[in-house]
Design a protein around this motif. Structure first.
Motif, PDB file in Angstrom:
ATOM      1  N   ASN A   1       0.998 -30.391 -17.310  1.00  0.00           N
ATOM      2  CA  ASN A   1       1.015 -31.695 -17.990  1.00  0.00           C
ATOM      3  C   ASN A   1       2.028 -32.643 -17.366  1.00  0.00           C
ATOM      4  OD1 ASN A   1      -0.947 -31.154 -19.925  1.00  0.00           O
ATOM      5  ND2 ASN A   1       0.557 -30.053 -21.194  1.00  0.00           N
ATOM      6  N   VAL A   2       3.155 -32.057 -16.956  1.00  0.00           N
ATOM      7  CA  VAL A   2       4.196 -32.878 -16.321  1.00  0.00           C
ATOM      8  C   VAL A   2       3.690 -33.378 -14.965  1.00  0.00           C
ATOM      9  CG1 VAL A   2       6.531 -32.872 -15.356  1.00  0.00           C
ATOM     10  CG2 VAL A   2       6.074 -31.672 -17.508  1.00  0.00           C
ATOM     11  N   ILE A   3       3.102 -32.475 -14.188  1.00  0.00           N
ATOM     12  CA  ILE A   3       2.565 -32.864 -12.882  1.00  0.00           C
ATOM     13  C   ILE A   3       1.567 -33.999 -13.070  1.00  0.00           C
ATOM     14  CG2 ILE A   3       1.251 -32.138 -10.846  1.00  0.00           C
ATOM     15  CD1 ILE A   3       2.247 -29.322 -11.222  1.00  0.00           C
ATOM     16  N   ASP A   4       0.694 -33.815 -14.055  1.00  0.00           N
ATOM     17  CA  ASP A   4      -0.349 -34.794 -14.300  1.00  0.00           C
ATOM     18  C   ASP A   4       0.220 -36.166 -14.662  1.00  0.00           C
ATOM     19  OD1 ASP A   4      -3.202 -34.747 -14.229  1.00  0.00           O
ATOM     20  OD2 ASP A   4      -3.085 -35.456 -16.319  1.00  0.00           O
ATOM     21  N   LYS A   5       1.307 -36.155 -15.403  1.00  0.00           N
ATOM     22  CA  LYS A   5       1.907 -37.396 -15.881  1.00  0.00           C
ATOM     23  C   LYS A   5       2.566 -38.197 -14.758  1.00  0.00           C
ATOM     24  CE  LYS A   5       4.537 -38.908 -19.797  1.00  0.00           C
ATOM     25  NZ  LYS A   5       5.869 -38.662 -20.326  1.00  0.00           N
ATOM     26  N   ILE A   6       3.147 -37.488 -13.781  1.00  0.00           N
ATOM     27  CA  ILE A   6       3.920 -38.199 -12.762  1.00  0.00           C
ATOM     28  C   ILE A   6       3.259 -38.254 -11.379  1.00  0.00           C
ATOM     29  CG2 ILE A   6       6.139 -37.824 -13.911  1.00  0.00           C
ATOM     30  CD1 ILE A   6       6.752 -35.567 -11.974  1.00  0.00           C
ATOM     31  N   LYS A   7       2.149 -37.551 -11.202  1.00  0.00           N
ATOM     32  CA  LYS A   7       1.545 -37.424  -9.866  1.00  0.00           C
ATOM     33  C   LYS A   7       1.228 -38.756  -9.185  1.00  0.00           C
ATOM     34  CE  LYS A   7      -3.328 -36.816 -11.101  1.00  0.00           C
ATOM     35  NZ  LYS A   7      -3.470 -36.952 -12.552  1.00  0.00           N
ATOM     36  N   ASN A   8       0.872 -39.766  -9.975  1.00  0.00           N
ATOM     37  CA  ASN A   8       0.516 -41.059  -9.383  1.00  0.00           C
ATOM     38  C   ASN A   8       1.657 -41.727  -8.637  1.00  0.00           C
ATOM     39  OD1 ASN A   8      -2.199 -41.267 -10.332  1.00  0.00           O
ATOM     40  ND2 ASN A   8      -1.326 -41.491 -12.382  1.00  0.00           N
ATOM     41  N   SER A   9       2.883 -41.308  -8.937  1.00  0.00           N
ATOM     42  CA  SER A   9       4.049 -41.913  -8.298  1.00  0.00           C
ATOM     43  C   SER A   9       4.402 -41.230  -6.984  1.00  0.00           C
ATOM     44  CB  SER A   9       5.253 -41.844  -9.237  1.00  0.00           C
ATOM     45  OG  SER A   9       4.952 -42.495 -10.438  1.00  0.00           O
ATOM     46  N   PHE A  10       3.608 -40.223  -6.581  1.00  0.00           N
ATOM     47  CA  PHE A  10       4.006 -39.396  -5.436  1.00  0.00           C
ATOM     48  C   PHE A  10       3.263 -39.692  -4.131  1.00  0.00           C
ATOM     49  CE2 PHE A  10       7.217 -36.336  -6.772  1.00  0.00           C
ATOM     50  CZ  PHE A  10       7.316 -36.684  -8.112  1.00  0.00           C
ATOM     51  N   ALA A  11       2.627 -40.843  -4.033  1.00  0.00           N
ATOM     52  CA  ALA A  11       1.865 -41.140  -2.811  1.00  0.00           C
ATOM     53  C   ALA A  11       2.756 -41.134  -1.568  1.00  0.00           C
ATOM     54  CB  ALA A  11       1.154 -42.482  -2.949  1.00  0.00           C
ATOM     55  N   VAL A  12       3.939 -41.721  -1.675  1.00  0.00           N
ATOM     56  CA  VAL A  12       4.833 -41.778  -0.511  1.00  0.00           C
ATOM     57  C   VAL A  12       5.409 -40.391  -0.207  1.00  0.00           C
ATOM     58  CG1 VAL A  12       7.001 -42.735   0.386  1.00  0.00           C
ATOM     59  CG2 VAL A  12       5.353 -44.240  -0.749  1.00  0.00           C
ATOM     60  N   SER A  13       5.933 -39.721  -1.236  1.00  0.00           N
ATOM     61  CA  SER A  13       6.535 -38.404  -0.965  1.00  0.00           C
ATOM     62  C   SER A  13       5.500 -37.373  -0.513  1.00  0.00           C
ATOM     63  CB  SER A  13       7.359 -37.903  -2.149  1.00  0.00           C
ATOM     64  OG  SER A  13       6.814 -38.307  -3.357  1.00  0.00           O
ATOM     65  N   ALA A  14       4.260 -37.497  -0.990  1.00  0.00           N
ATOM     66  CA  ALA A  14       3.215 -36.563  -0.535  1.00  0.00           C
ATOM     67  C   ALA A  14       2.938 -36.755   0.956  1.00  0.00           C
ATOM     68  CB  ALA A  14       1.934 -36.763  -1.338  1.00  0.00           C
ATOM     69  N   GLY A  15       3.081 -37.993   1.423  1.00  0.00           N
ATOM     70  CA  GLY A  15       2.904 -38.241   2.855  1.00  0.00           C
ATOM     71  C   GLY A  15       4.107 -37.755   3.654  1.00  0.00           C
ATOM     72  N   LEU A  16       5.273 -37.834   3.040  1.00  0.00           N
ATOM     73  CA  LEU A  16       6.499 -37.421   3.747  1.00  0.00           C
ATOM     74  C   LEU A  16       6.530 -35.923   4.025  1.00  0.00           C
ATOM     75  CD1 LEU A  16       9.196 -39.671   2.006  1.00  0.00           C
ATOM     76  CD2 LEU A  16       8.203 -39.922   4.294  1.00  0.00           C
TER      77      LEU A  16
END
Ligand SMILES: Nc1ncnc2c1ncn2[C@@H]1O[C@H](COP(=O)(O)OP(=O)(O)OP(=O)(O)O)[C@@H](O)[C@H]1O
Ligand SMILES: [Mg+2]
Length: 339
Positions: free
Chosen positions: A321-336
């Protein structure tokens, strides 16, 4: 015989996105073709009662149970200039100085104060030219970022650009977009919006627009006489002020989307192709009336995408649930973490 363990054993990678509103941190492990999510976390750094950014990075690394001490970071904003240029075909060793000369023409700062880097995107054999992606970033800005990380007891492995990282995360999640499809990706943050246009798996356009969800706090607080902190709260949960907040949001989105529309027009003119799909991420995608604003300004609604979609999260000791709530903010870090 080769040791199979050696082949698959790779170092963990950590992406650290130091935004103006929130710091995002992500750690992955495993072979590049099947990366696993090890830890992630987000920490708000805005507001008056917050300590130093370094302290927040340090605290976040602990909270998110980050194991590696080496991180990839990114820079963005007015000290970073990105241009797509074309150069006559020449020898590799001549290209570097020719590009530096070319760069001086449009970098608004002294080139000696900048780190200049480039990547040859395509070699146009027929026209005898190279299409090049050129980046110049102020050394001082990069150093400030590295200092923040080092003060937090970590070290920097790679320095990337926000919009490039976002684009890499996107193409990793959509490897089969199709060479004939053009997608626009928007990461709407607190003070800026990263825009990138991808055709197939190649980045065709990038730009940062200096408009973000923080601008809304300014308007709300002006309209209602509330403090910036109360405006931030009201924006997330408008309660009985829904109509007022919706009006402010509409104005903000229309100025943001005007800029986006200009960029789409520029890309469409240059390439003769049109934008087929729009994907959005960023902390601000929960803005009220977002879909309608896109429909009105650009003629189509945006799609959401999961920047963490390519990761195996099954072994992460994290609440889904936590992952789901914040995942949208991780576009930059997912690329890093892909670097
Ligand atoms: N439900 C919501 N509605 C509107 N805005 C929201 C909502 N939730 C968060 N935000 C806003 O999203 C922004 C934070 O997003 P994000 O973490 O992507 O920004 P950032 O990376 O810190 O900023 P930047 O990249 O511009 O430096 C803040 O302005 C915050 O107010
Ligand atoms: Mg950001």
């Amino acid at each position: 015989m080769m040791d199979m363990k050696l082949q698959t054993k790779t170092k963990n990678r950590v992406g650290l996105d130091i935004g103006t509103f929130a710091i995002k941190m992500l750690e992955i492990s495993g072979a590049p073709d099947k990366p696993m999510l090890i830890g992630m976390g987000l920490k708000n750094i805005s507001g008056p009662s917050k300590g130093s950014i370094s302290d927040s990075i340090k605290a976040l690394a602990d909270e998110a149970k980050i194991t590696s001490r080496e991180v990839n970071i990114s820079v963005s904003g007015p000290s970073v200039i990105v241009r797509f240029i074309s150069m006559p075909r020449m020898k590799e060793e001549d290209l570097k100085s020719a590009i530096r000369f070319e760069a001086e023409k449009f970098i608004p700062f002294n080139i000696n104060d900048c780190v200049v880097d480039f990547q040859t995107l395509t070699k146009d054999e027929r026209e005898n030219k190279f299409n090049i992606l050129l980046v110049a970033a102020k050394k001082e800005h990069i150093k400030e970022r590295i200092d923040l990380v080092e003060e937090a007891g970590l070290s920097v492995h790679i320095v990337d650009i926000d919009s490039f990282a976002m684009t890499n995360a996107f193409t990793r999640n959509f490897p089969n977009l199709g060479s004939e499809k053009t997608a626009a990706i928007l990461n709407i943050g607190a003070t800026s919006t990263n825009l990138s246009i991808v055709r197939g798996d190649a980045m065709a356009f990038v730009r940062d627009v200096s408009i973000g969800s923080n601008d809304l706090n300014v308007t709300i607080s002006k309209d209602s006489g509330l403090s910036m902190e109360s405006a931030e709260e009201l924006k997330i949960d408008p309660k009985d002020k829904m109509q007022e907040i919706a009006n402010c949001t509409k104005t903000l989105l229309s100025s943001l989307l005007d800029e986006v529309k200009l960029s789409f027009g520029y890309y469409e003119n240059q390439s003769g192709k049109s934008i087929d799909e729009i994907y959005i991420s960023g902390g601000a995608i929960g803005l009220v009336g977002l879909d309608e604003a896109f429909q009105d300004a650009l003629g189509s609604r945006p799609s959401f995408w999961n920047p963490l979609g390519f990761l195996d999260a099954s072994s992460a000791k994290l609440d889904a649930n936590v992952i789901d709530k914040i995942k949208n903010s991780f576009a930059v870090s997912a690329g890093l973490v892909l670097r």
